[in-house]
Design an enzyme around this catalytic site. Structure first.
Site, mmCIF file in Angstrom:
data_model
loop_
_atom_site.group_PDB
_atom_site.id
_atom_site.type_symbol
_atom_site.label_atom_id
_atom_site.label_comp_id
_atom_site.label_asym_id
_atom_site.label_seq_id
_atom_site.Cartn_x
_atom_site.Cartn_y
_atom_site.Cartn_z
ATOM 1 N N ASP A 40 48.584 35.661 37.380
ATOM 2 C CA ASP A 40 49.960 35.694 36.890
ATOM 3 C C ASP A 40 49.999 36.616 35.678
ATOM 4 O O ASP A 40 49.518 36.263 34.600
ATOM 5 C CB ASP A 40 50.403 34.273 36.511
ATOM 6 C CG ASP A 40 51.855 34.188 36.114
ATOM 7 O OD1 ASP A 40 52.331 35.070 35.360
ATOM 8 O OD2 ASP A 40 52.533 33.224 36.527
ATOM 9 N N VAL A 65 41.595 36.994 42.492
ATOM 10 C CA VAL A 65 40.258 37.075 43.075
ATOM 11 C C VAL A 65 40.261 36.911 44.589
ATOM 12 O O VAL A 65 39.250 37.199 45.242
ATOM 13 C CB VAL A 65 39.306 36.043 42.434
ATOM 14 C CG1 VAL A 65 39.243 36.241 40.923
ATOM 15 C CG2 VAL A 65 39.708 34.615 42.773
ATOM 16 N N TYR A 168 35.536 19.798 46.507
ATOM 17 C CA TYR A 168 35.264 20.513 45.262
ATOM 18 C C TYR A 168 33.765 20.584 44.971
ATOM 19 O O TYR A 168 33.247 21.668 44.659
ATOM 20 C CB TYR A 168 36.024 19.871 44.101
ATOM 21 C CG TYR A 168 35.824 20.583 42.781
ATOM 22 C CD1 TYR A 168 36.461 21.789 42.505
ATOM 23 C CD2 TYR A 168 34.996 20.044 41.798
ATOM 24 C CE1 TYR A 168 36.272 22.449 41.302
ATOM 25 C CE2 TYR A 168 34.805 20.691 40.582
ATOM 26 C CZ TYR A 168 35.451 21.892 40.342
ATOM 27 O OH TYR A 168 35.252 22.534 39.133
ATOM 28 N N LYS A 172 31.142 24.086 44.443
ATOM 29 C CA LYS A 172 30.280 24.367 43.309
ATOM 30 C C LYS A 172 28.811 24.420 43.727
ATOM 31 O O LYS A 172 28.024 25.185 43.159
ATOM 32 C CB LYS A 172 30.507 23.337 42.209
ATOM 33 C CG LYS A 172 31.897 23.448 41.576
ATOM 34 C CD LYS A 172 32.188 24.857 41.084
ATOM 35 C CE LYS A 172 33.536 24.990 40.408
ATOM 36 N NZ LYS A 172 33.800 26.378 39.924
#
Length: 254
Positions: A40, A65, A168, A172
Site C-alpha cells: 500500500d 511480494v 501458519y 514458517k
C-alpha cells in the site's frame, strides 16, 4: 532514489507497520538508507514520513511480494538508484485462518503460502544480483519459533500443547527450509542468510495479543542484518520462549 555510495542500503518488506516498521527504524539508526517496502503506497508514504521525522533516511518502495511485475519494478528502481543492496529483510507476512485440525481454511493456507513463502523466494531471487553487488550482504527471513519442529515437539517446551490449524506454522517451517537452502547455495560468498524468530510480539498480525513489543522483535532482525564476517549463516536465531529470562536469545532447532 540517489546512490549513497558509502552508506549501506537496506530493504525491509512489509515495512509500513509493526515489526517491519520498527526494523526499518533500527536499521536507519545504524546509519543505513532504508527502503520501506510496502504494498500500500499510501501507508508506505506515511511510514516514510514517520521514519524521516525520527532521523531515518527512509525511501518508500512500492512492493507487492506476490506480484512479479511489482517485484521486477522494485528491483529496477534499486538498481538504478543504488546499484546494490546490502541488507534484505523479508518481513512481509500474513496470518489468518486459525482453527483446529478438521476445520482448516485451505484458501487461507494458500494465501499464506503465497505471501510467507513464495514471496520470500521471489524477492530474494529477484534481488540476488544486487545482493551479490554488495561487499557482504545480509539476508534475513523473518520466521517464527512455531515453525520449528524441534520446538513444537519438545515435551518440555511452551509449544508442546499447541493445537491449531497447521497453516501458519507450516509456512514458517517452509521459510526455515528456504533459509537453509539459500544459505547453502551462497555459502561460498560473503552473503549470510538467516531466519529470525522475533518472538510473540504485539502487532496487527495477532490483534496485539503478543507479550513482546514490535521493537523487541525488530531487534532480532537487526542483529542478523548486522552480523560480522565471522557470524553464522543458515540458522534460526532469536527469542527463546522456553528460557526463564524473557530476554534470552540464541539459535533454535529447526
Amino acid at each position: 532514489m540517489t546512490d549513497t555510495h558509502d552508506t549501506k542500503v537496506a530493504l525491509v518488506t512489509g515495512a509500513n507497520r509493526g515489526i517491519g516498521l520498527e526494523t526499518a527504524r533500527l536499521l536507519g539508526h545504524e546509519g543505513m538508507t532504508v527502503l520501506v517496502g510496502a504494498r500500500d503506497t499510501g501507508r508506505g508514504a506515511e511510514a516514510e514520513r514517520a521514519l524521516r521525522e525520527d532521523g531515518v533516511d527512509a525511501r518508500v518502495l512500492p512492493l507487492d511480494v506476490t506480484d512479479a511485475g511489482s517485484v521486477a519494478t522494485a528491483v529496477g528502481a534499486v538498481a538504478d538508484g543504488f546499484g546494490r543492496l546490502d541488507v534484505l529483510v523479508n518481513n512481509a507476512g500474513v496470518a489468518e485462518g486459525w482453527g483446529t485440525i478438521g476445520g482448516t481454511d485451505l484458501a487461507a493456507v494458500r494465501r499464506m503460502l503465497e505471501v510467507n513463502v513464495v514471496g520470500v523466494m521471489a524477492v530474494t531471487d529477484a534481488f540476488l544480483p544486487l545482493l551479490r553487488a554488495s561487499p557482504a550482504a545480509r539476508v534475513v527471513h523473518v520466521s517464527s519459533e512455531i515453525g520449528s519442529m524441534g520446538a513444537v515437539t519438545d515435551p518440555r517446551g511452551p509449544f508442546h500443547d499447541l493445537v491449531a490449524s497447521p497453516g501458519y506454522p507450516l509456512t514458517k517451517a517452509a521459510v526455515n527450509m528456504v533459509t537453509v537452502m539459500h544459505a547453502r547455495a551462497l555459502r561460498d560468498t560473503p552473503i549470510k542468510v538467516n531466519a529470525a524468530n522475533p518472538g510473540y510480539c504485539a502487532t496487527d498480525l495477532n490483534g496485539h495479543s503478543g507479550t513482546r513489543t514490535a521493537e523487541q522483535g525488530a531487534r532480532v532482525s537487526l542483529h542478523l542484518a548486522t552480523l560480522p564476517e565471522d557470524g553464522p549463516s543458515g540458522v534460526l536465531w532469536g527469542h527463546l520462549a522456553a528460557a526463564s529470562d524473557p530476554e534470552s536469545y540464541g539459535i533454535l532447532p529447526w
